[in-house]
Design a protein around this motif. Structure first.
Motif, PDB file in Angstrom:
ATOM      1  N   VAL A 190      12.282 -17.823  21.378  1.00  0.00           N
ATOM      2  CA  VAL A 190      12.938 -19.104  21.127  1.00  0.00           C
ATOM      3  C   VAL A 190      13.371 -19.194  19.667  1.00  0.00           C
ATOM      4  N   GLU A 214      21.055 -25.328  26.708  1.00  0.00           N
ATOM      5  CA  GLU A 214      20.673 -25.724  28.062  1.00  0.00           C
ATOM      6  C   GLU A 214      19.271 -25.187  28.330  1.00  0.00           C
ATOM      7  N   THR A 215      18.283 -26.058  28.360  1.00  0.00           N
ATOM      8  CA  THR A 215      16.900 -25.601  28.477  1.00  0.00           C
ATOM      9  C   THR A 215      16.649 -24.849  29.783  1.00  0.00           C
ATOM     10  N   ARG A 216      17.313 -25.251  30.861  1.00  0.00           N
ATOM     11  CA  ARG A 216      17.101 -24.564  32.141  1.00  0.00           C
ATOM     12  C   ARG A 216      17.541 -23.099  32.038  1.00  0.00           C
ATOM     13  N   ALA A 219      15.290 -21.108  29.462  1.00  0.00           N
ATOM     14  CA  ALA A 219      13.985 -20.774  30.035  1.00  0.00           C
ATOM     15  C   ALA A 219      14.108 -19.621  31.025  1.00  0.00           C
ATOM     16  N   ARG A 226      10.675 -23.890  32.561  1.00  0.00           N
ATOM     17  CA  ARG A 226      11.459 -24.900  31.854  1.00  0.00           C
ATOM     18  C   ARG A 226      10.547 -25.976  31.285  1.00  0.00           C
ATOM     19  N   LEU A 229       9.078 -24.786  28.017  1.00  0.00           N
ATOM     20  CA  LEU A 229      10.070 -24.831  26.942  1.00  0.00           C
ATOM     21  C   LEU A 229      10.328 -26.261  26.494  1.00  0.00           C
ATOM     22  N   GLN A 230      10.433 -27.174  27.429  1.00  0.00           N
ATOM     23  CA  GLN A 230      10.678 -28.567  27.082  1.00  0.00           C
ATOM     24  C   GLN A 230       9.513 -29.160  26.290  1.00  0.00           C
ATOM     25  N   PHE A 233       9.747 -27.784  22.742  1.00  0.00           N
ATOM     26  CA  PHE A 233      10.776 -28.500  21.982  1.00  0.00           C
ATOM     27  C   PHE A 233      10.308 -29.912  21.612  1.00  0.00           C
ATOM     28  N   LYS A 250      20.153 -34.595  25.430  1.00  0.00           N
ATOM     29  CA  LYS A 250      19.454 -33.413  24.917  1.00  0.00           C
ATOM     30  C   LYS A 250      20.163 -32.103  25.289  1.00  0.00           C
TER      31      LYS A 250
END
Length: 296
Positions: A190, A214-216, A219, A226, A229-230, A233, A250
């Motif tokens: 990351v 885009e977190t999806r 990840a 995901r 990761l969220q 963050f 976001k």
């Protein structure tokens, strides 16, 4: 030229080198994601670098030398990097995916010794080369070209880097905002992703623009959940390391300049050890006494 950690951290182009290295490591992950994940948390980085360094110093006539479960556990637990069970689990994982093999004739001996598989040798060579390229960017040096011409330098330089990093608490224990990422699974990926994408031309004195995230998708790329990761963050946002330009959607991210400068200062420690190890390795190659090098 030979840089110290302080000189690297102050160098006006060091952040550019950091960004270049981050992009290179990102590419290495895409080329071999399963192996690259062994370096994606700081704990795993320390474990695998130390294991490789031990393997470079194996003497079949000396059972205490080389990379064994005993030798790796002794060093890692001494510096409180991981527990004995974690070390044994990492070794089992390395064996399962054939990143290491038993040293010839060691399958039934105790302690069993291991050696890197060719894919691991190539990966470690690529890691050292990428770091030398980043250093060359600062002074138009020829470190990378020297390694490419003499790949045997890896066997000298890497153990020096690994041992120095393991023994230096300033590298072993990153600053809290950096540790937030690096002590978590895939957190190193990351950070590399963020560093590779920061906009160095922005005028904002407090933050760097990272762009759309885009977190999806991110990840999925890093083989992490995901949700994990969220949460990572979210913790970083609470500490002021990161932020979103478009709450609550976001999608567009920024990273604070303070976080970046802390990261650069921490990375400078490792780069200085890489620099020092490379010069020692080159001196040995050229037949220059190391003590003469130290006085230069």
């Amino acid at each position: 030229m030979k840089f110290t950690a302080e000189e690297l951290a102050r160098h006006p182009d060091f952040l550019l080198s950091i960004r270049h290295l981050a992009g290179t490591l990102r590419g290495m992950f895409q080329a071999g994601p399963r192996l690259a994940r062994l370096l994606t948390s700081h704990q795993r980085w320390l474990l695998t670098q130390t294991a490789y360094a031990l393997a470079m110093h194996y003497d079949p006539g000396d059972p205490s030398s080389g990379f064994s479960a005993v030798s790796l556990t002794t060093l890692i637990t001494k510096h409180k990097v991981a527990s004995r069970n974690t070390v044994l689990n990492i070794i089992e994982e390395l064996l399962t995916y054939r990143f290491i093999t038993h040293a010839p004739g060691e399958e039934r001996r105790r302690p069993r010794h291991f050696e890197p598989a060719e894919v691991s040798n190539q990966a470690m060579y690529g890691w050292l080369l990428a770091n030398l390229v980043a250093l060359d960017m600062l002074d138009d040096g020829d470190r990378a070209a020297c390694l490419q011409a003499h790949p045997q330098l890896l066997r000298i330089a890497q153990p020096l880097v690994a041992r120095a990093c393991l023994e230096d608490a300033a590298w072993r224990e990153p600053p809290e905002p950096i540790a937030l990422f690096l002590w978590t699974e895939a957190g190193g990926l990351v950070v590399d992703h963020l560093m590779a994408r920061i906009d160095l031309d922005g005028a904002d004195t407090e933050r760097f623009d990272v762009g759309r995230v885009e977190t999806r998708n991110l990840a999925g790329d890093f083989m992490m959940s995901r949700t994990h990761l969220q949460r990572l963050f979210a913790k970083a946002v609470q500490q002021g390391c990161l932020g979103w330009y478009d709450e609550p959607r976001k999608t567009r991210l920024w990273v604070s300049r303070n976080f970046v400068w802390q990261y650069c200062g921490w990375q400078a420690i490792k780069f200085a050890y890489v620099e020092h190890a490379f010069h020692i390795a080159r001196a040995k190659l050229e037949g220059v006494p190391v003590k003469v090098l130290a006085q230069a």
